[in-house]
Design an enzyme around this catalytic site. Structure first.
Site, mmCIF file in Angstrom:
data_model
loop_
_atom_site.group_PDB
_atom_site.id
_atom_site.type_symbol
_atom_site.label_atom_id
_atom_site.label_comp_id
_atom_site.label_asym_id
_atom_site.label_seq_id
_atom_site.Cartn_x
_atom_site.Cartn_y
_atom_site.Cartn_z
ATOM 1 N N LYS A 31 0.835 -1.193 0.000
ATOM 2 C CA LYS A 31 0.000 0.000 0.000
ATOM 3 C C LYS A 31 0.869 1.242 0.000
ATOM 4 O O LYS A 31 1.786 1.368 0.817
ATOM 5 C CB LYS A 31 -0.883 0.021 1.263
ATOM 6 C CG LYS A 31 -1.841 1.190 1.267
ATOM 7 C CD LYS A 31 -2.396 1.521 2.640
ATOM 8 C CE LYS A 31 -1.773 2.819 3.138
ATOM 9 N NZ LYS A 31 -2.634 3.558 4.079
ATOM 10 N N ASP A 58 -3.717 4.351 -1.547
ATOM 11 C CA ASP A 58 -4.689 4.717 -0.512
ATOM 12 C C ASP A 58 -4.643 6.223 -0.274
ATOM 13 O O ASP A 58 -4.039 6.691 0.688
ATOM 14 C CB ASP A 58 -4.359 3.946 0.773
ATOM 15 C CG ASP A 58 -5.403 4.156 1.859
ATOM 16 O OD1 ASP A 58 -6.560 4.495 1.535
ATOM 17 O OD2 ASP A 58 -5.055 3.971 3.046
ATOM 18 N N LYS A 60 -7.592 8.032 -0.315
ATOM 19 C CA LYS A 60 -8.881 8.361 0.329
ATOM 20 C C LYS A 60 -9.452 9.668 -0.208
ATOM 21 O O LYS A 60 -9.689 10.621 0.534
ATOM 22 C CB LYS A 60 -8.716 8.464 1.853
ATOM 23 C CG LYS A 60 -8.172 7.213 2.526
ATOM 24 C CD LYS A 60 -8.193 7.353 4.028
ATOM 25 C CE LYS A 60 -7.668 6.146 4.741
ATOM 26 N NZ LYS A 60 -6.215 5.926 4.608
ATOM 27 N N ASP A 63 -13.965 14.902 -2.156
ATOM 28 C CA ASP A 63 -14.145 16.265 -2.676
ATOM 29 C C ASP A 63 -15.466 16.255 -3.433
ATOM 30 O O ASP A 63 -16.231 15.280 -3.335
ATOM 31 C CB ASP A 63 -12.942 16.625 -3.588
ATOM 32 C CG ASP A 63 -12.696 18.133 -3.658
ATOM 33 O OD1 ASP A 63 -13.681 18.882 -3.783
ATOM 34 O OD2 ASP A 63 -11.535 18.560 -3.606
ATOM 35 N N THR A 117 -10.502 3.516 11.287
ATOM 36 C CA THR A 117 -10.376 2.612 12.438
ATOM 37 C C THR A 117 -9.741 3.306 13.651
ATOM 38 O O THR A 117 -9.702 2.742 14.739
ATOM 39 C CB THR A 117 -9.560 1.366 12.057
ATOM 40 O OG1 THR A 117 -8.443 1.771 11.254
ATOM 41 C CG2 THR A 117 -10.394 0.391 11.279
ATOM 42 N N GLY A 204 0.617 -2.067 8.848
ATOM 43 C CA GLY A 204 1.817 -1.241 8.756
ATOM 44 C C GLY A 204 2.740 -1.475 9.929
ATOM 45 O O GLY A 204 3.635 -2.327 9.899
ATOM 46 N N ARG A 205 2.510 -0.704 10.995
ATOM 47 C CA ARG A 205 3.481 -0.650 12.090
ATOM 48 C C ARG A 205 3.851 -1.978 12.739
ATOM 49 O O ARG A 205 5.024 -2.155 13.110
ATOM 50 C CB ARG A 205 3.005 0.379 13.132
ATOM 51 C CG ARG A 205 3.205 1.812 12.622
ATOM 52 C CD ARG A 205 2.389 2.816 13.388
ATOM 53 N NE ARG A 205 0.973 2.659 13.106
ATOM 54 C CZ ARG A 205 0.027 3.431 13.616
ATOM 55 N NH1 ARG A 205 0.353 4.410 14.441
ATOM 56 N NH2 ARG A 205 -1.234 3.232 13.297
#
Ligand code: C5P
Length: 228
Positions: A31, A58, A60, A63, A117, A204-205
């Site tokens: 990602k 990603d 997001k 608009d 989240t 990720g982390r």
């Protein structure tokens, strides 16, 4: 079988490429989010594509309908496989995005972000319903507008899948028991997320901050392969 996506949330491209080398042969999806895309832009996507990785961009988008639909069209020309827009952009925005995506030379999957989240109950500005109820109503909107899937908490997957069995669910907020929560709030373990019906997990982390990245990645794959 659910798929694991590595979130390349890093400030430095060389670091990201070293990580990809470490995960060579194991990683299928990565990602690129706003941090790396803002710094490195489309050439980074080309570099990832040359490594035969599937790319989840990603950004997001959120608009007015015309602006987002044009951005979807541009993103679809960058060789990405999956792209996100915010469901809160509403019906017209989502329908225009789906129409823009149809014009793209390469088919990309379009997913709608429901409720981040990182939001716990009571934290969404101006919204008094529970995150789970809001997320499921946004998932219904995404389904009606023809999106391929939604981004939601693992805690919401079972209900969304029950109501829309063909809508794919991509879940952040995945935390193995051995990893810290960070800013995430509506979380679950990889085994729980898969048991509840997630199609993709984005992590990720727990991998990026592990001492041994490959070991952390493979541990999560292993936890996903034996759901609860
Ligand atoms: O480091 P961590 O595993 O929390 O990363 C989760 C990834 O999922 C981040 O890249 C974040 O941008 C993304 N994400 C999220 N919540 C959403 C949508 C995407 O955490 N609703």
């Amino acid at each position: 079988m659910a798929e694991l996506i590595l979130a390349l949330d890093l400030p430095d491209k060389d670091k990201a490429l070293r990580l990809l080398d470490e995960l060579d042969g194991a990683l299928v999806w990565c990602k690129v989010g706003m941090e790396m895309f803002t710094h490195y832009g489309p050439p980074l996507l080309a570099e990832l594509a040359s490594r035969k990785l599937k790319i989840f961009l990603d950004l997001k988008f959120y608009d007015i309908p015309h602006t987002v639909a044009q951005a979807v069209l541009q993103a679809s020309l960058l060789g990405v496989d999956l792209l996100t827009v915010h469901c809160q952009g509403g019906q017209r925005m989502l329908e225009d995005c789906v129409a823009a995506r149809e014009k793209a030379p390469k088919k990309i999957m379009l997913f709608g972000v429901t409720v981040l989240t990182s939001f716990a109950s009571g934290e969404m500005p101006g919204i008094s319903i529970q995150p789970k109820d809001f997320a499921t109503s946004l998932a219904a909107l995404a389904n009606d507008c023809g999106l391929d899937g939604v981004v939601c908490s693992p805690q919401e997957v079972a209900q969304i899948k029950h109501e829309h069995p063909h809508l794919a669910c991509l879940c952040p907020g995945v935390r193995p028991t051995w990893a810290g929560l960070g800013d995430q709030r509506r979380v679950a373990t990889p085994g729980q997320a898969v048991s509840w019906g997630a199609d993709y997990l984005v992590v990720g982390r727990p991998i990026l901050q592990a001492k041994d990245h490959r070991d952390a990645f493979l541990r999560i794959c292993e936890e996903m392969s034996r759901p609860l």
